[in-house]
Design an enzyme around this catalytic site. Structure first.
Site, PDB file in Angstrom:
ATOM      1  N   TYR A  58      -8.038   7.484  -5.958  1.00 18.34           N
ATOM      2  CA  TYR A  58      -6.913   6.951  -5.197  1.00 18.34           C
ATOM      3  C   TYR A  58      -7.273   6.980  -3.717  1.00 18.34           C
ATOM      4  CZ  TYR A  58      -3.947   7.546  -9.377  1.00 18.34           C
ATOM      5  OH  TYR A  58      -3.398   7.487 -10.641  1.00 18.34           O
ATOM      6  N   LEU A 211       9.440   3.449 -13.570  1.00 15.96           N
ATOM      7  CA  LEU A 211      10.238   2.447 -12.853  1.00 15.96           C
ATOM      8  C   LEU A 211       9.469   1.135 -12.721  1.00 15.96           C
ATOM      9  CD1 LEU A 211      11.895   4.600 -10.040  1.00 15.96           C
ATOM     10  CD2 LEU A 211      12.813   3.971 -12.287  1.00 15.96           C
ATOM     11  N   ARG A 213       6.644   0.311 -11.377  1.00 17.90           N
ATOM     12  CA  ARG A 213       6.146   0.071 -10.013  1.00 17.90           C
ATOM     13  C   ARG A 213       7.248  -0.452  -9.089  1.00 17.90           C
ATOM     14  NH1 ARG A 213       2.701  -0.973 -13.982  1.00 17.90           N
ATOM     15  NH2 ARG A 213       0.665   0.023 -13.874  1.00 17.90           N
ATOM     16  N   GLY A 214       8.450   0.068  -9.298  1.00 20.79           N
ATOM     17  CA  GLY A 214       9.581  -0.297  -8.468  1.00 20.79           C
ATOM     18  C   GLY A 214      10.386  -1.463  -8.995  1.00 20.79           C
ATOM     19  N   SER A 217      13.648  -0.258 -10.374  1.00 26.10           N
ATOM     20  CA  SER A 217      14.232   0.823  -9.581  1.00 26.10           C
ATOM     21  C   SER A 217      15.642   0.503  -9.117  1.00 26.10           C
ATOM     22  CB  SER A 217      13.369   1.094  -8.351  1.00 26.10           C
ATOM     23  OG  SER A 217      13.395  -0.012  -7.464  1.00 26.10           O
TER      24      SER A 217
END
Length: 336
Positions: A58, A211, A213-214, A217
Site C-alpha cells: 500500500y 461499503l 469502496r464507498g 456508504s
C-alpha cells in the site's frame, strides 16, 4: 466505548467485532491527511478496535509506516492491544504499477523482515499473501509463513482472495486462521463455495469492501469527481449506467435505514455483521467522523423482517459491474 469481540477462526485470535482497514489512508482513494489518519487509528484503538489491516504494498510501505507511527504514539495500553494483519506479495514499480505476485518462500521471509521493521513490532499477528501466486504452490507459500510462526515472527497464518480449492490445500499444510475477502450486500460471491468451505474448516473471514469502496456508504453522489490516483475512476461499478443503477440500490437501502433511524453505512455494516460470528468486517474509515459512524453499526440489530427487506431491496447479484476492471481481475490473479 468498547466493541464486541469475535474469533478469527478456530485457530485465530480474539479480535474486535470490527477491524480497521487502513489502505485508504495511503493509497488508491485520493489524498489523505496524515495527521487525521493517525488520529483515526488512535480513536479506533480507544474505541476498542483491535484489528488493524494493511499491506506492505500500500503506497510501497507508506501504510505500514503510518500504522507504525500511530502505534508508536498511542498510549501503551492501547498499543499492546493492537493486532496487525498484513498482506504481502504484490510487486510494484516506481510508477505505482502492478506487476505480479511473489509467493516464493525466500520472498515471503524477505517481505516479513521489511514489514516488521516498518511497523516497529516484533511480530505480525496475521500474515497472508494478497493473492495466490499462480507460479508457486500454495503449500510452499504457507509453509514459509509456518516457519515464521515457529520462529515467533508471525502469530497466525491467513489467506486473501483464495479459491476454495487453494483454501483446502493451504489448510492441509498448516493451520489457517482467516481468509480476507470482499463481502458486502452487493458482493456476495463467497456465499456459493468459499464461505461454506471456510466454515467447514473452521477458518474465519475478515470482510473487506463492506461499503463497496464507498459506493453503498450513503455518501456517494452521482456527480462526484475523482481525485488523482483514485482507483474508483476506473472501477466498472462507478461508471455510467452501472453507477446510476447501483446508486438506485443505495436509495432502496436508505429507505430501510431511515425507518430504523440509522445511516445507510450502518445498515450495510450491520448486514455483514449479521452473516455470522465468524465474519469480522473491515471498515475503511479515513477520518474520525466516518469511524464514529461505522462503530454505530455495532448498536444496530437487524431482525428477520429487516433482513428480508434488505434482500428484497438488494437481491444477490443485483449490482451492475464487476469489482475490478476485467484486465485487472486477470492481472491480479483473482480466483473467483
Amino acid at each position: 466505548m468498547t466493541t464486541h469481540t469475535r474469533s478469527l477462526g478456530s485457530t485465530g485470535p480474539r479480535v474486535s467485532a470490527l477491524g480497521l482497514g487502513c489502505m485508504g489512508m495511503s493509497a488508491l482513494y485520493g489524498e489523505a491527511d496524515r495527521a487525521e489518519s493517525v488520529a483515526t487509528i488512535h480513536a479506533a484503538l480507544d474505541a476498542g478496535v483491535t484489528l488493524l489491516d494493511t499491506g506492505d504494498f500500500y503506497a510501497m510501505g507508506h501504510n505500514e509506516m503510518l500504522i507504525g507511527e500511530a502505534l508508536r504514539t498511542a498510549p501503551a495500553g492501547l498499543r499492546e492491544k493492537a493486532l496487525t494483519s498484513v498482506k504481502f506479495g504484490a510487486l510494484r514499480d516506481p510508477d505505482g504499477g502492478w506487476n505480479a505476485y511473489d509467493g516464493r518462500p525466500a520472498a515471503v521471509k524477505n517481505f516479513a523482515a521489511y514489514s516488521l521493521q516498518r511497523l516497529g513490532v516484533d511480530h505480525i499477528d496475521v500474515y497472508r499473501i494478497a493473492r495466490v501466486d499462480p507460479d508457486v504452490p500454495i503449500e510452499e507459500t504457507v509453509g514459509a509463513i509456518a516457519e515464521l510462526v515457529e520462529k515467533g515472527h508471525v502469530r497466525h497464518i491467513g489467506l486473501s482472495e483464495a479459491s476454495a480449492a487453494n483454501i483446502r490445500r493451504a489448510a492441509a499444510t498448516a493451520p489457517i486462521a482467516d481468509l480476507q475477502i470482499e463481502y458486502a450486500i452487493i458482493t456476495r460471491d463467497i456465499e456459493r463455495e468459499i464461505l461454506p468451505t471456510t466454515r467447514e474448516l473452521g477458518i474465519g473471514i475478515t470482510a473487506y469492501g463492506v461499503l463497496s469502496r464507498g459506493l453503498i456508504s450513503g455518501h456517494f453522489t452521482r456527480d462526484r469527481q475523482f481525485g488523482a490516483g483514485d482507483f474508483r475512476a476506473f472501477s466498472p461499478r462507478f461508471q455510467g449506467d452501472n453507477l446510476r443503477h447501483n446508486l438506485d440500490l443505495v436509495e432502496a437501502l436508505r429507505k430501510i435505514a431511515e425507518e430504523k433511524g440509522v445511516t445507510v453505512a450502518q445498515i450495510a455494516i450491520a448486514w455483514v455483521l449479521s452473516r455470522g460470528d465468524d465474519i469480522v468486517p473491515l471498515v475503511g474509515a479515513r477520518t474520525r467522523e466516518r469511524l464514529a459512524e461505522s462503530l454505530g453499526a455495532l448498536d444496530v440489530t437487524l431482525d428477520a423482517a429487516d433482513l428480508a427487506a434488505i434482500e428484497e431491496a438488494v437481491p444477490a447479484d443485483a449490482a451492475a459491474g464487476t469489482r475490478y476492471p476485467a484486465a485487472q481481475m486477470s492481472h491480479l490473479g483473482t480466483e473467483h
